[in-house]
Design an enzyme around this catalytic site. Structure first.
Site, PDB file in Angstrom:
ATOM      1  N   GLY A   1       0.822  -1.211   0.000  1.00 26.81           N
ATOM      2  CA  GLY A   1       0.000   0.000   0.000  1.00 26.81           C
ATOM      3  C   GLY A   1       0.854   1.258   0.000  1.00 26.81           C
ATOM      4  O   GLY A   1       1.594   1.505   0.947  1.00 26.81           O
TER       5      GLY A   1
ATOM      6  N   GLU B   1     -18.206  18.668   1.302  1.00 31.00           N
ATOM      7  CA  GLU B   1     -17.344  19.375   0.342  1.00 31.00           C
ATOM      8  C   GLU B   1     -17.841  19.182  -1.087  1.00 31.00           C
ATOM      9  O   GLU B   1     -17.831  20.106  -1.893  1.00 31.00           O
ATOM     10  CB  GLU B   1     -15.892  18.892   0.505  1.00 31.00           C
TER      11      GLU B   1
HETATM   12  C1  LIG Z   1     -13.007  11.260  -0.585  1.00 34.15           C
HETATM   13  C2  LIG Z   1     -12.134  11.229   0.628  1.00 34.15           C
HETATM   14  C3  LIG Z   1     -11.841  12.409   1.292  1.00 34.15           C
HETATM   15  C4  LIG Z   1     -11.033  12.380   2.434  1.00 34.15           C
HETATM   16  N1  LIG Z   1     -10.752  13.567   3.043  1.00 34.15           N
HETATM   17  C5  LIG Z   1      -9.919  13.569   4.104  1.00 34.15           C
HETATM   18  C6  LIG Z   1      -9.554  14.797   4.716  1.00 34.15           C
HETATM   19  O1  LIG Z   1     -10.006  15.865   4.319  1.00 34.15           O
HETATM   20  N2  LIG Z   1      -8.673  14.737   5.758  1.00 34.15           N
HETATM   21  C7  LIG Z   1      -8.144  13.563   6.211  1.00 34.15           C
HETATM   22  O2  LIG Z   1      -7.349  13.574   7.136  1.00 34.15           O
HETATM   23  N3  LIG Z   1      -8.487  12.389   5.648  1.00 34.15           N
HETATM   24  C8  LIG Z   1      -9.347  12.357   4.613  1.00 34.15           C
HETATM   25  N4  LIG Z   1      -9.683  11.175   4.029  1.00 34.15           N
HETATM   26  C9  LIG Z   1      -9.185   9.923   4.608  1.00 34.15           C
HETATM   27  C10 LIG Z   1      -7.747   9.644   4.225  1.00 34.15           C
HETATM   28  O3  LIG Z   1      -7.566   9.825   2.833  1.00 34.15           O
HETATM   29  C11 LIG Z   1      -7.393   8.211   4.625  1.00 34.15           C
HETATM   30  O4  LIG Z   1      -7.604   8.081   6.000  1.00 34.15           O
HETATM   31  C12 LIG Z   1      -5.944   7.895   4.307  1.00 34.15           C
HETATM   32  O5  LIG Z   1      -5.757   7.919   2.913  1.00 34.15           O
HETATM   33  C13 LIG Z   1      -5.546   6.544   4.879  1.00 34.15           C
HETATM   34  O6  LIG Z   1      -4.237   6.276   4.520  1.00 34.15           O
HETATM   35  P1  LIG Z   1      -3.741   4.770   4.303  1.00 34.15           P
HETATM   36  O7  LIG Z   1      -2.314   4.859   3.944  1.00 34.15           O
HETATM   37  O8  LIG Z   1      -4.158   3.948   5.444  1.00 34.15           O
HETATM   38  O9  LIG Z   1      -4.600   4.240   3.062  1.00 34.15           O
HETATM   39  P2  LIG Z   1      -4.707   4.818   1.579  1.00 34.15           P
HETATM   40  O10 LIG Z   1      -4.222   6.203   1.486  1.00 34.15           O
HETATM   41  O11 LIG Z   1      -6.105   4.525   1.154  1.00 34.15           O
HETATM   42  O12 LIG Z   1      -3.712   3.895   0.757  1.00 34.15           O
HETATM   43  C14 LIG Z   1      -3.922   2.526   0.582  1.00 34.15           C
HETATM   44  C15 LIG Z   1      -3.088   2.076  -0.609  1.00 34.15           C
HETATM   45  O13 LIG Z   1      -3.110   0.657  -0.654  1.00 34.15           O
HETATM   46  C16 LIG Z   1      -3.266   0.234  -1.990  1.00 34.15           C
HETATM   47  N5  LIG Z   1      -3.888  -1.085  -1.950  1.00 34.15           N
HETATM   48  C17 LIG Z   1      -5.060  -1.425  -1.363  1.00 34.15           C
HETATM   49  N6  LIG Z   1      -5.287  -2.734  -1.477  1.00 34.15           N
HETATM   50  C18 LIG Z   1      -4.233  -3.248  -2.151  1.00 34.15           C
HETATM   51  C19 LIG Z   1      -3.875  -4.556  -2.589  1.00 34.15           C
HETATM   52  N7  LIG Z   1      -4.656  -5.614  -2.318  1.00 34.15           N
HETATM   53  N8  LIG Z   1      -2.737  -4.722  -3.291  1.00 34.15           N
HETATM   54  C20 LIG Z   1      -1.931  -3.666  -3.575  1.00 34.15           C
HETATM   55  N9  LIG Z   1      -2.215  -2.409  -3.179  1.00 34.15           N
HETATM   56  C21 LIG Z   1      -3.342  -2.201  -2.471  1.00 34.15           C
HETATM   57  C22 LIG Z   1      -4.140   1.320  -2.625  1.00 34.15           C
HETATM   58  O14 LIG Z   1      -3.965   1.349  -4.025  1.00 34.15           O
HETATM   59  C23 LIG Z   1      -3.609   2.564  -1.937  1.00 34.15           C
HETATM   60  O15 LIG Z   1      -2.557   3.141  -2.664  1.00 34.15           O
HETATM   61  C24 LIG Z   1     -10.500  11.166   2.900  1.00 34.15           C
HETATM   62  C25 LIG Z   1     -10.790   9.972   2.227  1.00 34.15           C
HETATM   63  C26 LIG Z   1     -11.593  10.015   1.099  1.00 34.15           C
HETATM   64  C27 LIG Z   1     -11.909   8.730   0.377  1.00 34.15           C
END
Ligand SMILES: Cc1cc2nc3c(=O)[nH]c(=O)nc-3n(C[C@H](O)[C@H](O)[C@H](O)COP(=O)(O)OP(=O)(O)OC[C@H]3O[C@@H](n4cnc5c(N)ncnc54)[C@H](O)[C@@H]3O)c2cc1C
Length: 430
Positions: A21, A181
């Protein structure tokens, strides 16, 4: 590459940590691993990192898609001594054999970091999952943009008044930050773009409904922020429908549990997310909502050498008994903390427990309209909006993206124009 074949990676004699990820958690972990004595292998199904907080701006024609996505290889171009990226979708783990199975082959690991984020949660409603569009990645944001513009084109062309009505009704489900938003941005589209671009469509015809099952918008924020956002939305002409849970939508008829019945050809689902990690972690490591149960050192319960970060991880602590909020800051801070603990281990030092530093929450409702809760400080209006712009540009990945988005916003501030009204790829044809 044949499935079952080993994914090719250089052997540099170092133990290997595989990060699944390249979101906020994964990239912050990998970046802080320089000098930790590991070969770091990042796997992601996309070759880019995406900045989800601004997806709604792409969906509503506010900014270019390439302003909020950034190539993972470019991000790590200076880390080649210890870092490798492979694009693949991880299907499952075999933690006994320390193997990872992907759609591009398989590979082994010494330590595994799961940072796969979350997916849209339709709460088991198959009809909604089939028809509605979520807003979790750049493709969905572009789908929403195409569908919205296609529907306006069809509305301009149809002689059928009832169909024109349905084509110009926009329903957004879920009044968290993304829903609020999106609704605000659509209202600005209606106010500043619709008349010029579609002279045949009466501006009054375009209705924006924001539907929320609870009794307020921005539930996770202060009462002040929630009230102010509601006032701003209503001022912009958004019809905020509280206390209604959307139960069905078949592509036309929207029905809620409290008797609302309306016709709309666009429904955007921002009502919830759930974690959905690849298979291989059993019940002992599972928490609610698909998340993985981790301790204060990010270790998945019951799995030696396996860690989870960000949205997919549920670290229960007195301040957050059901885990940290699924937003960017916990993911960023957890990624850094785990990498630092790897560094500490190399120096023979004890790991540090994760402590979340809450930097507050904010949401924008439109130009010069935003709300922000920063500690005890509650801001609204122009100061909150300026802060929102600053924070989002600051946290965007890559200088080019910061510049692109910043200049786009400055231009938009003075011209009220939204430059990206292209249907590059028709929705429904892929
Ligand atoms: C529309 C929207 C608006 C948001 N607005 C805000 C905001 O204003 N402020 C805020 O703080 N947070 C916001 N968030 C939440 C924030 O984006 C997430 O909490 C954050 O991205 C989580 O980070 P992460 O690294 O856990 O996961 P992610 O950023 O989701 O990254 C996960 C990664 O894993 C990869 N992946 C998943 N499954 C697999 C697999 N099986 N094999 C290979 N790769 C895989 C995906 O491609 C992705 O690149 C928002 C979310 C969304 C959807």
């Amino acid at each position: 590459m044949a499935i079952g074949q080993e994914i090719s990676l250089p052997d540099n004699g170092l133990p290997r940590v595989v990060v699944v990820g390249g979101g906020f958690a994964g990239i912050n972990f990998a970046k802080h691993m320089r000098g930790a004595g590991y070969q770091v292998v990042l796997l992601d199904q996309n070759n880019f990192h995406q900045f989800q907080p601004l997806l709604y701006q792409v969906a509503t024609c506010g900014i270019e898609p390439d302003g909020i996505i950034y190539p993972l290889r470019k991000l790590f171009e200076k880390y080649s001594s210890h870092f490798r990226f492979r694009m693949c979708r991880v299907e499952r783990f075999d933690t006994g054999r320390k193997r990872i199975y992907t759609d591009a082959g398989e590979l082994g690991y010494d330590r595994l970091v799961i940072a796969t984020g979350s997916v849209t949660n339709f709460f088991g409603n198959a009809g909604l999952a089939k028809h509605a569009i979520g807003m979790k990645d750049i493709r969905e944001a572009l789908d929403i943009r195409s569908l919205m513009l296609q529907n306006l084109e069809r509305a301009a062309a149809t002689p059928d008044a009832a169909e024109r009505d349905a084509l110009t009704n926009f329903v957004i489900v879920g009044a968290g930050p993304s829903g609020v938003e999106t609704a605000g941005a659509l209202a600005e589209f209606r106010a500043h773009i619709l008349k010029g671009d579609y002279p045949d469509l009466d501006v009054e015809l375009m209705n924006i409904f924001l539907v929320q099952s609870g009794d307020c918008v921005l539930k996770g924020m202060s009462a002040h922020a929630s009230r102010r956002a509601l006032d701003d939305l209503r001022h912009l002409g958004v019809e905020v429908v509280l206390g209604h849970r959307v139960e069905s939508w078949d592509g036309l008829e929207v029905r809620t549990d409290a008797g609302l019945d309306l016709r709309a050809r666009t429904l955007i689902w921002t009502a919830g997310v759930e974690a959905c990690p690849p298979g291989g972690i059993g019940e002992d490591g599972a928490a609610g909502g698909g998340r993985l149960r981790v301790d204060r050192f990010h270790r998945v319960a019951g799995y030696d050498g396996v860690y989870a970060l960000g949205d997919v991880a549920c670290m229960s602590c007195p301040e957050f008994p059901s885990g940290h909020p699924m937003v960017a800051q916990p993911a960023i801070q957890q990624g850094r903390n785990l990498a630092r603990n790897f560094q500490r281990e190399r120096l023979g030092k004890a790991p540090r427990e994760f402590r979340y530093r809450d930097k507050g929450a904010m949401a924008t409702i439109g130009k010069r309209r935003a709300v922000a809760d920063i500690g005890k400080l509650q801001l609204g209006g122009f100061p909150a909006w300026l802060m929102w712009c600053f924070v989002h540009v600051l946290f965007l990945v890559g200088f080019r993206n910061k510049l692109l988005v910043f200049t786009g916003w400055v231009a938009n501030y003075f011209t009220y124009d939204r430059g990206n009204r292209f249907i590059v790829r028709r929705f429904g044809e892929h």
